[in-house]
Every structure is written in C-alpha cells, then in structure tokens.
Design a protein around this motif. Structure first.
Motif, short mmCIF file in Angstrom:
data_model
loop_
_atom_site.label_atom_id
_atom_site.label_comp_id
_atom_site.label_asym_id
_atom_site.label_seq_id
_atom_site.Cartn_x
_atom_site.Cartn_y
_atom_site.Cartn_z
N GLN A 185 2.04 10.43 -6.53
CA GLN A 185 3.68 10.52 -6.13
C GLN A 185 4.13 9.18 -5.75
OE1 GLN A 185 4.08 12.52 -2.29
NE2 GLN A 185 6.39 12.20 -2.51
N GLU A 186 5.32 9.03 -6.29
CA GLU A 186 6.28 7.98 -6.27
C GLU A 186 7.06 7.80 -4.88
OE1 GLU A 186 9.00 5.31 -9.10
OE2 GLU A 186 10.07 7.14 -8.38
N ASN A 187 6.97 6.75 -4.25
CA ASN A 187 7.77 6.56 -2.75
C ASN A 187 8.89 5.58 -3.10
OD1 ASN A 187 6.17 8.56 -1.27
ND2 ASN A 187 4.56 7.05 -1.30
N ASN A 188 9.63 5.52 -2.08
CA ASN A 188 10.67 4.30 -1.99
C ASN A 188 10.98 4.24 -0.48
OD1 ASN A 188 13.33 5.83 -1.33
ND2 ASN A 188 12.58 7.01 -2.98
N PHE A 189 11.58 2.91 -0.33
CA PHE A 189 12.04 2.36 0.88
C PHE A 189 13.20 1.32 0.68
CE2 PHE A 189 8.59 -0.22 -0.24
CZ PHE A 189 8.83 -1.52 0.00
N ASP A 190 13.79 1.14 1.54
CA ASP A 190 15.07 0.40 1.51
C ASP A 190 14.64 -1.03 2.37
OD1 ASP A 190 16.49 2.20 -0.12
OD2 ASP A 190 17.61 2.97 1.57
N LEU A 191 15.40 -1.98 1.86
CA LEU A 191 15.29 -3.22 2.69
C LEU A 191 16.55 -3.89 2.62
CD1 LEU A 191 11.71 -4.96 1.90
CD2 LEU A 191 12.54 -3.81 4.13
N ASN A 192 17.13 -4.42 3.75
CA ASN A 192 18.55 -5.09 3.78
C ASN A 192 18.36 -6.46 4.16
OD1 ASN A 192 21.13 -5.78 4.43
ND2 ASN A 192 21.89 -3.33 4.85
N GLU A 210 10.17 -8.37 -6.75
CA GLU A 210 9.54 -7.75 -7.96
C GLU A 210 7.98 -8.41 -7.76
OE1 GLU A 210 13.09 -6.39 -10.65
OE2 GLU A 210 12.10 -8.35 -11.03
N LYS A 211 8.04 -9.85 -7.57
CA LYS A 211 6.59 -10.54 -7.80
C LYS A 211 5.79 -10.37 -6.68
CE LYS A 211 8.84 -14.23 -10.49
NZ LYS A 211 9.25 -15.71 -10.49
N SER A 212 6.15 -9.61 -5.65
CA SER A 212 5.43 -9.38 -4.59
C SER A 212 3.91 -8.60 -4.46
CB SER A 212 6.38 -8.79 -3.32
OG SER A 212 7.39 -9.47 -3.01
N ASP A 213 4.31 -7.53 -5.72
CA ASP A 213 3.14 -6.93 -6.22
C ASP A 213 3.53 -6.06 -7.13
OD1 ASP A 213 0.90 -5.13 -6.39
OD2 ASP A 213 0.31 -4.98 -4.28
N ASN A 241 1.81 -3.63 4.32
CA ASN A 241 1.35 -4.72 3.66
C ASN A 241 2.41 -5.14 2.58
OD1 ASN A 241 -1.07 -4.52 5.14
ND2 ASN A 241 -2.04 -3.31 3.68
N LEU A 242 2.92 -4.13 1.88
CA LEU A 242 3.87 -4.66 0.92
C LEU A 242 5.00 -5.35 1.30
CD1 LEU A 242 4.87 -4.73 -1.93
CD2 LEU A 242 5.64 -2.64 -1.97
N ILE A 243 5.55 -4.61 2.62
CA ILE A 243 6.90 -4.96 3.11
C ILE A 243 6.60 -6.58 3.68
CG2 ILE A 243 8.50 -4.90 5.10
CD1 ILE A 243 8.23 -1.89 4.79
N ASN A 244 5.52 -6.78 4.39
CA ASN A 244 5.10 -7.80 4.74
C ASN A 244 5.11 -9.14 3.75
OD1 ASN A 244 4.95 -7.36 7.48
ND2 ASN A 244 2.69 -6.92 7.34
N GLU A 245 4.41 -8.64 2.43
CA GLU A 245 4.39 -9.70 1.29
C GLU A 245 5.92 -10.04 0.80
OE1 GLU A 245 2.58 -12.04 -1.23
OE2 GLU A 245 1.47 -10.99 0.46
N ILE A 246 6.48 -8.84 0.65
CA ILE A 246 8.12 -9.14 0.31
C ILE A 246 8.77 -10.17 1.12
CG2 ILE A 246 10.46 -7.98 -0.15
CD1 ILE A 246 8.90 -5.53 -1.04
#
Length: 788
Positions: free
Chosen positions: A699-706, A723-726, A771-776
């Motif tokens: 499954q594909e997921n998504n989230f928003d960051l402002n 895009e370079k985060s992972d 983890n991805l949000i922290n990397e972003i």
C-alpha cells in the motif's frame, strides 16, 4: 483589376453572359470579387425635361418645377438647384430610386412635402448619383445639366449616359504573379483559352527606327532595363472617342482629354503604363539617373517631394521631369494648348520603385502594374497603339524622333515537353494532341521537343508549371479524382516537429486559443512593454509604421491580442508557437518559441500555473525539472514574481507574471501570467527515456508537511531536500499550497507539501514514517526553514 463587359464584347465573338465569364475566371484563372452592374446604380433615375419653374410660396431658396414625363402627364418636384431653367434636360430620381445624401448616406425617394408643397421625386446633382468625377459641379447647389444630350424623355439614365455596362472586379492578390493579366486584352486571351480557342490578335508594331535619335542617356540600366521616347508634333487635346472612354470608365477613371486619356487607355487596355510630356516644356539632354539628395520635385498632385539617392528620375539639363514611374513633374504635363508631345514607355525595377512609393506614400495605378514586374517585349506595341490612335483622331500628326535604350534583350525561355510527367502529376491521360491544343491556345509553341514560352509569361519556368497550365485550363473540377500511387515508408519525426505538434495539441486541449500574430513590432508597442526597439532588427522596407522591427519575443503581440479580445472573453488564455528573431555576431538568428499569456483572478495562482506547466511537461516526457529565482528579467515581467525553468541544470526560459504597469498600458486590470520557452532548448530535453521500475504490491501512504521559508528562498530546493531524504521509499513530492500573509508571516511564505511513500518489500508503518519525517527535517534544515 476592373474589366468592362462591353469592352469584352468588342473582342469576343459569341460572348457568354457576365455571370458565365465570372464563373469561368473563378474556376480557371483568378478570383472575381464582384460583378457590378452599372444599370442598378440608375434604377428609377431617368432623363427628363423641366417644363415649368415657379418660385416656392414659402421659401426663397426653393423652386417648384413641373417635369415633362411624357405627353399630357407632368409631375411636380420641389428643388433648390441654383441653375434651373425651363426645358433644361435633367436627371430625375423617381419614387423608389436610391440616391446619395451628402456623399455618405443613401436615401430612398418617396412622396414628401417640402415646406407644405408636395414633391414627387428629386432633380439630381451629379454627386447624388455617383457622377461627381465626370460632371463636377461649380457649387454645391448646382444640379446636373444634361442639355448637351438629346434623348427621349423618361429614358433610363444608364442608357442615356451609356452607363449600362457590367464591371468584373478581379482580386489583385490572385494575379500578383501574373502581371500580364492587369489589362483587358490579356484577360480576353484567358477567356478564349478557357473556351478552347486561340485569341487571334496581333499587336501593332510600327517601325520607328528610321526616325532621328533623341540621344537619351541611361546611367542606370540595371534598374531601368528599357526606356523609349517618341516625339510627336501637330497634336491637340480634343475630346476622346467613346471606345476610349468606355475602357477608362470601367476603371473608374474620368475622361479628360485625348492626350491624357491615351496613357490610361494603354494601361487598362494593354497593361502598359505610358505617359505624355508636353515637348515644348522640356529642355534637352535627357538623362535617366538616380536622384540627388538635395533635389525637390513638384508633382502632378501639387505636392512637393524631397528625393533620395535611391529614387529613379528622368531629368533634363535643368530639372527633374518624372519620378521613375511613380509620378510626373507638374509643369511638364500636357494641357489644352499642347501642340507637341513626348510619349514615354519603359520598364523599371519593381523593388526600386516600390521603395520610393513606400517612402513618399505616392501610389498610382501605373505603379501597381510596375511593381508586379512587367515584361520588356511590349513597349513598342504600346507606343504603336498610342500613335495609331493619334493618327486616327487627329490630322497632320507628324512623328519626329525616337529613342529605344534596350541593352539587354529579354531571352527566350524553353521548357521540356514531357507528356508522361504532365499526366503523372495531374493524374490524367492527355494525348499529345489534346495537351498541345491547350498550350497553343495559351500561345505556347512546341519546337522540336521543347516548348517556347511567350515572353509575357514570366511565371512559367518548369515542367510543373506547364502541367498546372493544362490542368487549370481543363478545369480542376473536370479532372477525375484518383488515388495517387505512393511508395509508403516509415517517416522519422524530429523532436522539433513533435514538440510543435504536441504543444498545439496540449494547449488547445486545455482551452488556450492558438494565435498567429504579426512577426513585427514597433516603438509604440515596445514602449507599452516598458522597453524600446534598441537591439531589435529593423526592416529595411517596412510594410507600415506599425511593422518596423522583427520581434524578439512573442509576448508583446500576445499582449496586444489580449487587449483586443478582453472585452469578449473575461477568462482568456492565448498561446503562440512561432519564430522570433535575434541578432548574434551580426547574423540574424531565427528560432521557435512557445509562449502563452492568461488572465488570473486569484491572488496566488502559483498552483494553477505550476499544474499547467507540469502537465505540459508530462505531455512531452519531461519529468526532472525545477523552478529557480531569476534576477535578469525582461522588461515586461514582474521582477519579484518571475522564475526560470531549469531542466538538467539548464535554464530553458521563464515563467510568471506580467508587470502591473505593462498590464495597465494594455488597459488590462487583471493579473496576467505568462510563459515563454525556447523550442530549440526544449527539444534537447524533451522525450526523455523513461526507465521502467517494479510496481509495488504494498500500500502507498502519504502525509503533509508545512514549511515556512523566506520569500527569497527557493521552493525547488526545499522539494529537492525532501526527495533526497530516502529515494527508496519516497515516490513523489507535490507542492499543493502556498500561503502568504504580510501581517501573520511578514516577508515569508508557507509551503504545504504532500509526500507519497511506498516500499517494494513491505508495508510501511508509523515508525518508518516517523523516521522519514526526522530525516526530511534534518535535510531541509540545511535550507533556511521553519516547520509549522
């Protein structure tokens, strides 16, 4: 070009009707714009005589006239004419006639009361029935006096004045390549050929070679290829015969006197401009040369012109006599006292005289023919025509001297006769006899296996031209349609071709209007775009004052189109894909641009604009691109609302908003967004190879960051950092909203991104997302930001 049906009748046996000739010319030769029936202009306007003239009981300036209609039947007309007399012959507009009112409006005659006196028509002035040029009035109240004509009363005026002709108006644009068709005789030749006959007409060619040589000097034979002068004595300026007037009237030229009319007669009958000088007003030692820059010249139209060194002039020892077939010196013109004349017939370079009239804005019918590049072989025939008419209408005419400067004779033109080629290209099966019969009617002769082209057909140079002549005389509608034999093979399309095609398809599909604007701009238009013509490529021979320089961008003319159409379309989107012109290393560089402009009512339309570009780029297979700030913006762009589009680290052009001052200059109150891109640069990055990748079963997921950033910071750098985060699990990053508010976020903007994530190996959980949000956040922190 206007052709008289009455003149055609004189030369064509068993002539068809005017309507049938119109159809023949349209189907075989040229577009006929209209057939003007002169009789319709004089419907219900008749020749009558005034039987009685009384004072009006209530107006000193008016008269009550009784008009003699026919025996024992008179009618009453109230008239304000200043020259009314009993038994005067006049033109009367009966009830139902349509006349001109003050030269602009038309009025239909009906019974009326003028100062309480009934009037049943109108006694006409020449201006009111379209005869002002032929019968000029001394004052505005003078009625047309026809007492010089004896005719039966109540005869229709068109019969009395010989105005019952039909005039065929041929579209000049359709025969620009055929200078031979700008006359009656050449049109008659075409009509005969269309009817399957040969026009058996021989031009007069009188021998002037034994006359004394005038010793004219031609210093510019490269632009005056032939020049002829003939001196004739013992002439007089009498009234022209009716057959000459008929030719002139068809061209809306008023007859003056014989010596003047003969020049126009030669032009409209034979197609060659000629001119008559008063020989006694000319000094000798005639020279054909370029004008001197200090010379001035008073022309026949009473205007004084300052000449340039590029103008052709004919001059004697003291003065300029003519401005090389544009207009002539007033003082050398023939008059009612002229006894001796010089007849001029020549051929001038079409480009040179066209430049002269463009600079001086002097246009004549003679110039109209010369600029089509008429041929050299007919000048003597035209001189002969005028001499023959002089000898026919005047006694004791004497030919004195003659000059013919013709250093480079026109060469004969031969074309191979290839019947197989003709049948193949036309899709027919002509026999040699059939093909040669058509060509013979066009005065094209077969000599051995070659075709000798008549000298007046400068448009015939190749075998395909011969095939076209046969096809058009046959009639394209008479040629049976057939599918041609074509060897089919794969066609490779260049990226440029595909981009042009795909661009038009895409922008048309999203409701943009495809525009074709002029390739030129001028100083006024550039001023409206807050710029000027400095650095633009000027036109050496501008078509008009509005078209003086080649465009370097499509935007100015698109803005002009926007201004003209904004009242009809409130939500307007225009695009154009055409050439622009730039000067580089003293060479003119042409390349295609794609540009569009669109009205935007939103305060922030970034998302809409971005989507339009994103979808367009997807349409032409461009996936890796970014928007960057740009410092060097064009004059018409808003400095702080303009960006460059970068693909593979290369700027391919600009996008964003038109400067408010520019919009105001074009009377547009809305915000205008634009896009301009260089096709040559675009084709290098378009149609990128797409690498196939595995489709995930998870499954594909998504989230928003402002993020809140300074306005000066690049949005694309934020996106790249995300895009370079992972790259393994981030599928896509979309900027979905931009928020600006000077009170809440002074000098900043809020960017809302949606990040789509998916793994090829497993379902991603909340821990992966965290983890991805922290990397972003870690990557984006390197670009000035604030997470909301």
């Amino acid at each position: 070009m206007k052709i008289s049906y009455k003149v055609l009748q004189k030369y064509i046996k068993n002539i068809k009707t005017a309507d049938e000739i119109w159809k023949d010319l349209v189907m075989h030769t040229a577009e006929v714009e209209d057939i003007h029936s002169q009789s319709k202009d004089f419907l219900n306007i008749v020749y009558w005589k005034i039987k009685k003239v009384d004072n009006h009981p209530d107006a000193n300036s008016l008269r009550v006239c009784m008009v003699d209609v026919w025996e024992n039947d008179d009618i009453q007309i109230v008239c304000g004419g200043s020259n009314l007399e009993v038994w005067q012959a006049v033109a009367v507009a009966k009830i139902g006639a349509v006349v001109s009112w003050h030269g602009t409006e038309t009025v239909t005659m009906k019974k009326t009361a003028i100062r309480w006196v009934d009037s049943y028509g109108m006694i006409c002035a020449s201006e009111e029935i379209g005869l002002k040029s032929e019968f000029p009035a001394k004052d505005e109240k003078e009625i047309l006096d026809l007492s010089f004509i004896e005719a039966k009363t109540w005869t229709s005026l068109d019969k009395v004045l010989n105005k019952d002709d039909a005039i065929l108006e041929i579209d000049n644009k359709a025969i620009n390549h055929r200078p031979d068709l700008f006359s009656h005789i050449w049109i008659i030749r075409e009509i005969y050929a269309i009817s399957g006959e040969k026009f058996d007409f021989e031009y007069q060619n009188l021998d002037f070679s034994k006359l004394w040589d005038l010793k004219i000097k031609n210093e510019i034979t490269h632009v005056v290829s032939r020049y002829m002068w003939l001196k004739v004595e013992n002439v007089s300026n009498i009234e022209s015969p009716e057959y000459i007037k008929q030719v002139l009237f068809s061209a809306s030229i008023a007859s003056k006197w014989l010596l003047i009319d003969l020049s126009n007669y030669s032009l409209y009958l034979y197609g060659q401009p000629t001119h008559c000088f008063d020989a006694d007003k000319i000094e000798w030692n005639i020279t054909i040369r370029y004008a001197k820059t200090w010379e001035k010249f008073v022309a026949l139209n009473d205007n004084e012109y300052e000449l340039s060194s590029e103008d052709i002039v004919i001059a004697d020892d003291k003065k300029v006599l003519a401005l090389g077939w544009v207009i002539w010196w007033k003082s050398s013109a023939v008059s009612d006292t002229t006894k001796n004349i010089i007849i001029e017939s020549a051929n001038f370079d079409q480009a040179t005289i066209r430049k002269t009239w463009k600079r001086l804005w002097v246009r004549t019918d003679s110039l109209n023919v010369f600029e089509k590049d008429i041929v050299n072989g007919m000048q003597q025939a035209w001189l002969s025509l005028i001499v023959n008419e002089l000898q026919k209408n005047l006694k004791d005419v004497k030919l004195i001297s003659f000059s013919d400067i013709y250093p480079n004779k026109q060469k004969e033109v031969f074309i191979d006769f290839d019947l197989n080629f003709i049948n193949k290209i036309v899709g027919t099966n002509y026999s040699e006899k059939e093909a040669l019969k058509i060509l013979e009617n066009l005065w094209i002769q077969k000599i051995d296996n070659k075709l000798l082209i008549p000298f007046w057909r400068k448009d015939l140079n190749f075998k395909a031209d011969i095939a076209e002549e046969i096809a058009r005389i046959t009639g394209y509608n008479n040629i049976k349609s057939s599918i041609p034999e074509i060897n089919m093979w794969a066609v490779s399309q260049t990226n440029t071709y595909k981009i042009k095609l795909d661009s038009r398809n895409y922008f048309s599909s999203v409701w943009f209007f495809d525009m074709y604007t002029y390739s030129f701009v001028n100083q006024e238009l550039m001023n409206k775009c807050l710029s000027n013509t400095t650095g633009l490529i000027p036109m050496k021979n501008a078509l008009s004052e509005e078209l003086t320089h080649l465009r370097w961008s499509l935007i100015p003319n698109l803005m002009l189109s926007l201004e003209k159409n904004i009242n009809e379309y409130k939500s307007l989107k225009l695009f154009e894909l055409e050439k622009v012109f730039n000067l580089k290393w003293n060479k003119i560089i042409e390349n295609y641009n794609i540009s569009w402009v669109m009205l935007v009512e939103k305060d922030i339309a970034y998302y809409d604009i971005q989507n339009t570009i994103k979808n367009f780029f997807r349409f032409i297979w461009i996936y890796n691109y970014s928007f960057e700030n740009i410092q060097d913006t064009p004059s018409y762009a808003h400095k702080w609302r303009t960006a460059s589009i970068k693909v593979r680290w290369q700027n391919i052009w600009i996008i964003w908003e038109i400067h408010p001052k520019v919009a105001n200059n074009f009377s547009i109150n809305s915000r205008i967004w634009f896009f301009e891109i260089d096709v040559e640069l675009l084709e290098k990055v378009a149609y990128q190879t797409i690498k196939a990748k595995d489709i995930s079963s998870f499954q594909e997921n998504n989230f928003d960051l402002n993020f809140v950033i300074d306005k000066e910071n690049s949005t694309s750098k934020i996106k790249q950092a995300i895009e370079k985060s992972d790259s393994k699990i981030i599928n896509k990053v979309d900027l979905i909203d931009i928020y600006e508010n000077e009170e809440k976020l002074p000098w900043k903007r809020s960017l809302l991104f949606t990040i789509y994530i998916q793994s090829l190996e497993r379902t991603l959980d909340d821990k992966d997302k965290a983890n991805l949000i922290n990397e972003i956040i870690k990557n984006v922190s390197k670009v000035w930001w604030e997470l909301r």
